[in-house]
Enzyme design. Sequence first.
Site, PDB file in Angstrom:
ATOM      1  N   ASP A 123      -4.824   4.916  -9.799  1.00  0.00           N
ATOM      2  CA  ASP A 123      -3.956   4.459  -8.727  1.00  0.00           C
ATOM      3  C   ASP A 123      -4.615   3.413  -7.828  1.00  0.00           C
ATOM      4  O   ASP A 123      -4.082   2.347  -7.624  1.00  0.00           O
ATOM      5  CB  ASP A 123      -3.384   5.626  -7.918  1.00  0.00           C
ATOM      6  CG  ASP A 123      -4.402   6.642  -7.472  1.00  0.00           C
ATOM      7  OD1 ASP A 123      -5.613   6.428  -7.699  1.00  0.00           O
ATOM      8  OD2 ASP A 123      -4.004   7.667  -6.884  1.00  0.00           O
TER       9      ASP A 123
ATOM     10  N   HIS B 176      -3.821  13.348  -4.084  1.00  0.00           N
ATOM     11  CA  HIS B 176      -3.704  12.540  -5.305  1.00  0.00           C
ATOM     12  C   HIS B 176      -4.227  13.302  -6.513  1.00  0.00           C
ATOM     13  O   HIS B 176      -3.618  13.279  -7.581  1.00  0.00           O
ATOM     14  CB  HIS B 176      -4.479  11.224  -5.144  1.00  0.00           C
ATOM     15  CG  HIS B 176      -3.880  10.301  -4.142  1.00  0.00           C
ATOM     16  ND1 HIS B 176      -3.352   9.076  -4.476  1.00  0.00           N
ATOM     17  CD2 HIS B 176      -3.715  10.417  -2.802  1.00  0.00           C
ATOM     18  CE1 HIS B 176      -2.888   8.479  -3.393  1.00  0.00           C
ATOM     19  NE2 HIS B 176      -3.116   9.271  -2.360  1.00  0.00           N
TER      20      HIS B 176
END
Length: 234
Positions: free
Chosen positions: A115, A18
Amino acid sequence: MDSPSLHIAMFPLFAMGHLTPYLHLSNKLAKRGHKISFFIPKNTQTKLEQFNLNPNLITFFPLNVPHVNGLPFGAETTSDVSFSLAPLIMTAMDQTQPQIELLLTQLNPKIVFFDFTFWLPKFAQTLGIKSLQYFIVSPATVSYVASPPRMCKGTNLTEFDFYETPKRLYNGLNFTDAIGFKGCREIEGPYVDYIEEQFAKPVLLSGPVLPEPSKTVLPKMILLYLLLRYCDIS
């Protein structure tokens, strides 16, 4: 987003899968003149500095990741632990909330990308900062895991349990100002339309956001080895 330039904060999940795509996106945005404040675990910063192609516009802000019982000391990302301990990395990430709130208050970016930290949009809103939940997974995945109809029926996706993924994503999707994906409408169009309809907010697509080609020149000995190993030069 080419004009005027914006100040954007980035707060991805503490996982290399990520952090790295978020940095690739940051490079693309910085290339267009936008200023980036990138929140990252302190000891992980050195692993990503080489991929910061715009250090004049992308600034890392290191975070002290609190120790959580059950984690090895010094563990910061999911790469530092076994799969079974990944939920505790998420717990540690949640405990950086006071640091994030202080940084957002001091830096006052125009927008913050996130996120998994579902608690972020509400605080950003109190500061007048827009939030965008940016996913590295596909709209199809989010539609399947965290859509309102599915959440109302409940979910039994054991492969996602270690992040409490459906609940986290659903809460973030409800409170964020906009939703973003690493993808394109030509492939993901129907799922994008579905998410826009379900959550009544804009869905933006960044495209594949590929990293810049490496400009590193391999040492001559490595090139020679590759030639001898893989090429028929007889």
